[in-house]
Design an enzyme around this catalytic site. Structure first.
Site, short mmCIF file in Angstrom:
data_model
loop_
_atom_site.label_atom_id
_atom_site.label_comp_id
_atom_site.label_asym_id
_atom_site.label_seq_id
_atom_site.Cartn_x
_atom_site.Cartn_y
_atom_site.Cartn_z
CG ASN A 149 14.67 22.16 -8.11
OD1 ASN A 149 15.16 21.06 -7.89
ND2 ASN A 149 13.56 22.32 -8.80
CE LYS A 159 16.30 25.23 -12.20
NZ LYS A 159 15.53 26.49 -12.23
CG ASP A 210 12.55 30.75 -15.18
OD1 ASP A 210 12.54 30.32 -14.02
OD2 ASP A 210 11.52 31.13 -15.76
CG PHE A 267 13.32 17.54 -11.76
CD1 PHE A 267 14.48 17.31 -12.49
CD2 PHE A 267 12.77 18.82 -11.79
CE1 PHE A 267 15.09 18.32 -13.22
CE2 PHE A 267 13.38 19.85 -12.52
CZ PHE A 267 14.53 19.59 -13.22
N GLY A 268 9.92 16.94 -12.00
CA GLY A 268 8.96 17.80 -12.69
C GLY A 268 8.08 17.03 -13.67
CE1 TYR A 269 3.85 20.05 -15.63
CE2 TYR A 269 5.85 21.36 -15.39
CZ TYR A 269 4.49 21.22 -15.23
OH TYR A 269 3.75 22.26 -14.69
CG ASP A 270 12.24 14.95 -16.39
OD1 ASP A 270 12.12 15.78 -17.31
OD2 ASP A 270 13.24 14.90 -15.66
CG HIS A 276 14.90 21.58 -21.17
ND1 HIS A 276 14.70 20.22 -21.18
CD2 HIS A 276 14.65 21.97 -19.90
CE1 HIS A 276 14.34 19.80 -19.99
NE2 HIS A 276 14.32 20.85 -19.19
NE ARG A 277 17.78 22.61 -15.70
CZ ARG A 277 16.60 21.97 -15.72
NH1 ARG A 277 16.54 20.67 -15.95
NH2 ARG A 277 15.48 22.63 -15.51
P1 IMP Z 1 12.21 26.47 -13.09
O1 IMP Z 1 11.53 27.78 -13.20
O2 IMP Z 1 13.43 26.41 -13.95
O3 IMP Z 1 12.49 26.10 -11.67
O4 IMP Z 1 11.25 25.36 -13.66
C1 IMP Z 1 9.85 25.49 -13.51
C2 IMP Z 1 9.20 24.14 -13.41
O5 IMP Z 1 9.36 23.46 -14.65
C3 IMP Z 1 9.78 23.20 -12.35
O6 IMP Z 1 9.18 23.40 -11.12
C4 IMP Z 1 9.45 21.84 -12.93
O7 IMP Z 1 8.13 21.49 -12.60
C5 IMP Z 1 9.52 22.08 -14.42
N1 IMP Z 1 10.82 21.68 -14.96
C6 IMP Z 1 11.95 22.41 -15.06
N2 IMP Z 1 12.92 21.70 -15.61
C7 IMP Z 1 12.42 20.48 -15.87
C8 IMP Z 1 12.97 19.31 -16.45
O8 IMP Z 1 14.15 19.23 -16.82
N3 IMP Z 1 12.13 18.28 -16.55
C9 IMP Z 1 10.83 18.31 -16.16
N4 IMP Z 1 10.27 19.38 -15.60
C10 IMP Z 1 11.07 20.47 -15.46
#
Ligand code: IMP
Length: 195
Positions: free
Chosen positions: A12, A15, A69, A152-155, A180-181
């Site tokens: 991804n 990430k 994850d 990205f994602g839920y940001d 978190h990351r």
């Molecule tokens: P993953 O399993 O780490 O790939 O994350 C699962 C899902 O969580 C991703 O497809 C995103 O939709 C969401 N996600 C992961 N990290 C973030 C972030 O830092 N911000 C917002 N959404 C996130």
């Protein structure tokens, strides 16, 4: 001590970019090998899934690997989407569809009851089977509507408690200070440096 080289399990680009920024001087990241099949993420929790990915990439590449994850836990949804965050709105869901599903499920829930957190588990796996593990969490709440174009994602709907009321998608690099990351991979960097 030489900077450790790690094959990064994630494909991804969102990430990978964030992890590269946080681990900038702490590790050299090598892209996941071309042609490596997807790893089935059927673990019971974030740690299981991170371990599955780190072990599979380490074995395929024959080199030390790092995987993470992440899950979003929403209290009003009893911890969902959690380990299912990537596919909350279906197996091929887009980021936007997942965001819309969260907002629909939280329709009518007042701001004080929209508490949530992101959790990340990061694991380094060495070819001899040794493992390092680090975790990071950020508390916050789910906004009433999306704001911001970054991340990205839920940001666009996640507002961390430590910020100024902005969503992660309204922030630039300052997201990594308390995300978190950012927390998980800074912890991992310290652990790497002391191993
Ligand atoms: P993953 O399993 O780490 O790939 O994350 C699962 C899902 O969580 C991703 O497809 C995103 O939709 C969401 N996600 C992961 N990290 C973030 C972030 O830092 N911000 C917002 N959404 C996130």
């Amino acid at each position: 001590m030489p900077t450790p080289e790690l094959v990064i399990a994630s494909a991804n680009p969102d990430k990978v970019a964030e992890i590269g920024i946080v681990l900038e001087k702490l590790a050299i990241l090598i892209p996941r090998p071309e042609g490596m099949p997807d790893v089935v993420e059927d673990g019971d929790d974030l740690e299981d899934n991170a371990r599955l990915k780190a072990a599979a990439v380490c074995e395929f590449a024959g080199k030390s690997a790092v995987a993470d994850d992440t899950g979003l836990e929403i209290d009003a949804l009893n911890g969902a989407p959690g380990v299912h965050s990537a596919r909350f709105a279906g197996s091929d869901a887009t980021y936007q569809q997942n965001v819309e599903k969260v907002l629909t499920e939280l329709d009518g829930v007042p701001i004080g009851q929209r508490t949530a957190r992101f959790k990340t588990v990061a694991i380094v796996r060495y070819p001899d089977g040794k493992e390092l593990i680090a975790k990071g969490t950020v508390e916050g709440h789910i906004a009433q509507s999306p704001s911001g174009e970054r991340g990205f994602g839920y940001d666009p709907i996640f507002v961390p408690v430590e910020g100024d009321g902005s969503t992660f998608a309204q922030m630039g690099k300052e997201k990594h200070r308390f995300s978190h990351r950012g927390r998980a991979f800074r912890n991992l960097g310290y652990i790497l440096a002391s191993n």
